[in-house]
Scaffold this motif. Structure first.
Motif, PDB file in Angstrom:
ATOM      1  N   GLN A  58       0.773  -1.287   0.101  1.00  0.00           N
ATOM      2  CA  GLN A  58      -0.154  -0.082  -0.056  1.00  0.00           C
ATOM      3  C   GLN A  58       0.868   1.309  -0.079  1.00  0.00           C
ATOM      4  O   GLN A  58       1.910   1.125   0.707  1.00  0.00           O
ATOM      5  CB  GLN A  58      -1.063   0.061   1.308  1.00  0.00           C
ATOM      6  CG  GLN A  58      -1.853  -0.919   1.368  1.00  0.00           C
ATOM      7  CD  GLN A  58      -2.768  -0.803   2.448  1.00  0.00           C
ATOM      8  OE1 GLN A  58      -2.250  -0.740   3.613  1.00  0.00           O
ATOM      9  NE2 GLN A  58      -4.121  -0.914   2.281  1.00  0.00           N
ATOM     10  N   CYS A  59       0.330   2.241  -0.837  1.00  0.00           N
ATOM     11  CA  CYS A  59       1.224   3.612  -0.578  1.00  0.00           C
ATOM     12  C   CYS A  59       0.912   3.860   0.690  1.00  0.00           C
ATOM     13  O   CYS A  59       0.026   4.068   1.197  1.00  0.00           O
ATOM     14  CB  CYS A  59       0.460   4.553  -1.657  1.00  0.00           C
ATOM     15  SG  CYS A  59       1.023   6.143  -1.445  1.00  0.00           S
ATOM     16  N   LYS A  60       2.170   4.638   1.085  1.00  0.00           N
ATOM     17  CA  LYS A  60       2.190   5.061   2.510  1.00  0.00           C
ATOM     18  C   LYS A  60       1.282   6.305   2.731  1.00  0.00           C
ATOM     19  O   LYS A  60       0.807   6.556   3.914  1.00  0.00           O
ATOM     20  CB  LYS A  60       3.487   5.570   2.971  1.00  0.00           C
ATOM     21  CG  LYS A  60       4.368   4.492   3.143  1.00  0.00           C
ATOM     22  CD  LYS A  60       5.244   4.929   4.520  1.00  0.00           C
ATOM     23  CE  LYS A  60       5.938   3.561   5.250  1.00  0.00           C
ATOM     24  NZ  LYS A  60       6.845   3.023   4.599  1.00  0.00           N
ATOM     25  N   VAL A  61       0.902   7.014   1.811  1.00  0.00           N
ATOM     26  CA  VAL A  61      -0.121   8.177   1.963  1.00  0.00           C
ATOM     27  C   VAL A  61      -1.643   8.069   1.490  1.00  0.00           C
ATOM     28  O   VAL A  61      -2.503   8.386   2.359  1.00  0.00           O
ATOM     29  CB  VAL A  61       0.642   9.400   0.850  1.00  0.00           C
ATOM     30  CG1 VAL A  61      -0.177  10.748   1.132  1.00  0.00           C
ATOM     31  CG2 VAL A  61       2.102   9.763   1.255  1.00  0.00           C
ATOM     32  N   CYS A  62      -1.658   7.304   0.238  1.00  0.00           N
ATOM     33  CA  CYS A  62      -3.186   7.361   0.065  1.00  0.00           C
ATOM     34  C   CYS A  62      -3.823   5.801   0.336  1.00  0.00           C
ATOM     35  O   CYS A  62      -4.784   5.681  -0.010  1.00  0.00           O
ATOM     36  CB  CYS A  62      -3.173   7.720  -1.355  1.00  0.00           C
ATOM     37  SG  CYS A  62      -2.580   6.767  -2.737  1.00  0.00           S
ATOM     38  N   PHE A  63      -2.963   5.055   0.293  1.00  0.00           N
ATOM     39  CA  PHE A  63      -3.146   3.459   0.667  1.00  0.00           C
ATOM     40  C   PHE A  63      -3.754   2.571  -0.677  1.00  0.00           C
ATOM     41  O   PHE A  63      -4.349   1.818  -0.628  1.00  0.00           O
ATOM     42  CB  PHE A  63      -4.159   3.292   1.636  1.00  0.00           C
ATOM     43  CG  PHE A  63      -3.579   3.880   2.972  1.00  0.00           C
ATOM     44  CD1 PHE A  63      -2.935   2.915   3.964  1.00  0.00           C
ATOM     45  CD2 PHE A  63      -3.535   5.172   3.415  1.00  0.00           C
ATOM     46  CE1 PHE A  63      -2.179   3.459   4.959  1.00  0.00           C
ATOM     47  CE2 PHE A  63      -3.190   5.720   4.989  1.00  0.00           C
ATOM     48  CZ  PHE A  63      -2.348   4.808   5.356  1.00  0.00           C
ATOM     49  N   LEU A  70       5.771   5.263  -2.271  1.00  0.00           N
ATOM     50  CA  LEU A  70       4.574   6.083  -2.504  1.00  0.00           C
ATOM     51  C   LEU A  70       4.113   5.802  -3.887  1.00  0.00           C
ATOM     52  O   LEU A  70       5.128   5.375  -4.647  1.00  0.00           O
ATOM     53  CB  LEU A  70       5.212   7.596  -2.666  1.00  0.00           C
ATOM     54  CG  LEU A  70       5.608   8.538  -1.251  1.00  0.00           C
ATOM     55  CD1 LEU A  70       5.953   9.580  -1.510  1.00  0.00           C
ATOM     56  CD2 LEU A  70       4.390   8.197  -0.331  1.00  0.00           C
ATOM     57  N   CYS A  71       2.999   5.791  -4.225  1.00  0.00           N
ATOM     58  CA  CYS A  71       2.380   5.263  -5.373  1.00  0.00           C
ATOM     59  C   CYS A  71       2.754   6.311  -6.500  1.00  0.00           C
ATOM     60  O   CYS A  71       2.905   7.633  -6.360  1.00  0.00           O
ATOM     61  CB  CYS A  71       1.028   5.268  -5.413  1.00  0.00           C
ATOM     62  SG  CYS A  71       0.043   6.665  -5.241  1.00  0.00           S
ATOM     63  N   PRO A  72       2.504   6.046  -7.921  1.00  0.00           N
ATOM     64  CA  PRO A  72       2.992   6.914  -8.831  1.00  0.00           C
ATOM     65  C   PRO A  72       1.973   8.403  -8.882  1.00  0.00           C
ATOM     66  O   PRO A  72       2.419   9.310  -9.130  1.00  0.00           O
ATOM     67  CB  PRO A  72       2.584   6.139 -10.122  1.00  0.00           C
ATOM     68  CG  PRO A  72       2.605   4.703  -9.940  1.00  0.00           C
ATOM     69  CD  PRO A  72       2.382   4.807  -8.459  1.00  0.00           C
ATOM     70  N   ILE A  73       0.532   8.192  -8.573  1.00  0.00           N
ATOM     71  CA  ILE A  73      -0.128   9.390  -8.510  1.00  0.00           C
ATOM     72  C   ILE A  73       0.197  10.275  -7.365  1.00  0.00           C
ATOM     73  O   ILE A  73       0.519  11.466  -7.528  1.00  0.00           O
ATOM     74  CB  ILE A  73      -1.353   8.948  -7.999  1.00  0.00           C
ATOM     75  CG1 ILE A  73      -2.023   8.097  -9.246  1.00  0.00           C
ATOM     76  CG2 ILE A  73      -2.487  10.174  -7.742  1.00  0.00           C
ATOM     77  CD1 ILE A  73      -3.516   7.695  -9.223  1.00  0.00           C
ATOM     78  N   CYS A  74       0.443   9.707  -6.218  1.00  0.00           N
ATOM     79  CA  CYS A  74       1.332  10.690  -4.854  1.00  0.00           C
ATOM     80  C   CYS A  74       2.678  11.233  -5.434  1.00  0.00           C
ATOM     81  O   CYS A  74       2.882  12.339  -5.036  1.00  0.00           O
ATOM     82  CB  CYS A  74       1.430   9.814  -3.677  1.00  0.00           C
ATOM     83  SG  CYS A  74      -0.124   9.610  -2.837  1.00  0.00           S
ATOM     84  N   LEU A  75       3.337  10.605  -6.414  1.00  0.00           N
ATOM     85  CA  LEU A  75       4.724  10.814  -6.744  1.00  0.00           C
ATOM     86  C   LEU A  75       4.549  12.162  -7.870  1.00  0.00           C
ATOM     87  O   LEU A  75       5.444  12.622  -8.132  1.00  0.00           O
ATOM     88  CB  LEU A  75       5.453   9.904  -7.046  1.00  0.00           C
ATOM     89  CG  LEU A  75       6.030   9.070  -6.181  1.00  0.00           C
ATOM     90  CD1 LEU A  75       6.755   7.791  -6.677  1.00  0.00           C
ATOM     91  CD2 LEU A  75       7.108   9.689  -5.349  1.00  0.00           C
TER      92      LEU A  75
END
Ligand SMILES: [Zn+2]
Length: 201
Positions: A58-63, A70-75
């Motif tokens: 899971q992405c640490k920010v958005c799950f 971190l997922c590509p969207i958060c990055l």
């Protein structure tokens, strides 16, 4: 257990039959397809299943699902991080992204509040969402939980937690039929729901 097959083949059929939408007959057909296929092909399938369970976290920010912290969207630096779209499941992110309308970031709750099924707010990532908002820099939450009783209830609960922050909270417009799930909404319907979203009251 199906009689007439070896134990190993039975095991494969049983496992395939557990997949959604796959009945016994289809499971048998798939098992025979795998049996007949070249070893490399079948092992590639096995490897892909294994990878998806070992590499995806899971992405640490958005799950959302991610292979990195971190997922590509958060990055993505072009994303508008002042707007967070709140969804129930990772597949909802995919459905919304397909419309090409979303420049925001997401927060994946991991489901909806359902006390009768034993799913309480603590079982979801609601506390992390509250932390994200309270950390500052967020101007709007777009609630995109499913337009049914449990999805609406979850949105209202989150809204009540964050009302005091003064943040703008909207939800997707009701072109989406009540009682449905995002997963089954058409692209056009979703695009309308996104562009004409309304304040959540
Ligand atoms: Zn993320």
């Amino acid at each position: 257990m199906t009689t007439g097959y070896t134990e190993t083949v039975n095991k494969l059929i049983d496992e395939l039959a557990k997949l959604p939408g796959i009945g016994q007959k289809t499971a048998e057909r798939l098992a025979f397809h795998i049996l007949k296929s070249k070893p490399a092909e079948a092992l590639e399938l096995a490897q892909a299943i294994s990878d998806v369970k070992t590499k995806i976290k899971q992405c640490k920010v958005c799950f959302n699902f991610s292979e990195t912290e971190l997922c590509p969207i958060c990055l993505d630096t072009r994303r508008d991080k002042t707007r967070i779209c709140v969804v129930e499941q990772p597949k909802d992110v995919i459905v919304l992204e397909k419309t090409g309308q979303c420049k925001w970031v997401y927060h994946v709750l991991g489901g909806h509040i359902a006390p009768l099924e034993g799913i309480e707010p603590d079982n979801l990532t609601i506390d992390k969402l509250v932390e994200r908002v309270k950390a500052g820099g967020v101007e709007e939450l777009i609630m995109a939980t499913n337009p049914n009783l449990l999805g609406d209830g979850t949105s209202l609960y989150i809204s009540s937690l964050l009302k005091s922050t003064g943040i703008k909270i909207t939800r997707l417009a009701r072109g989406l039929a009540t009682g449905t799930t995002l997963e089954y909404a058409s692209g056009k319907m979703l695009t309308d729901a996104i562009t004409s979203r309304q304040p959540l009251e």
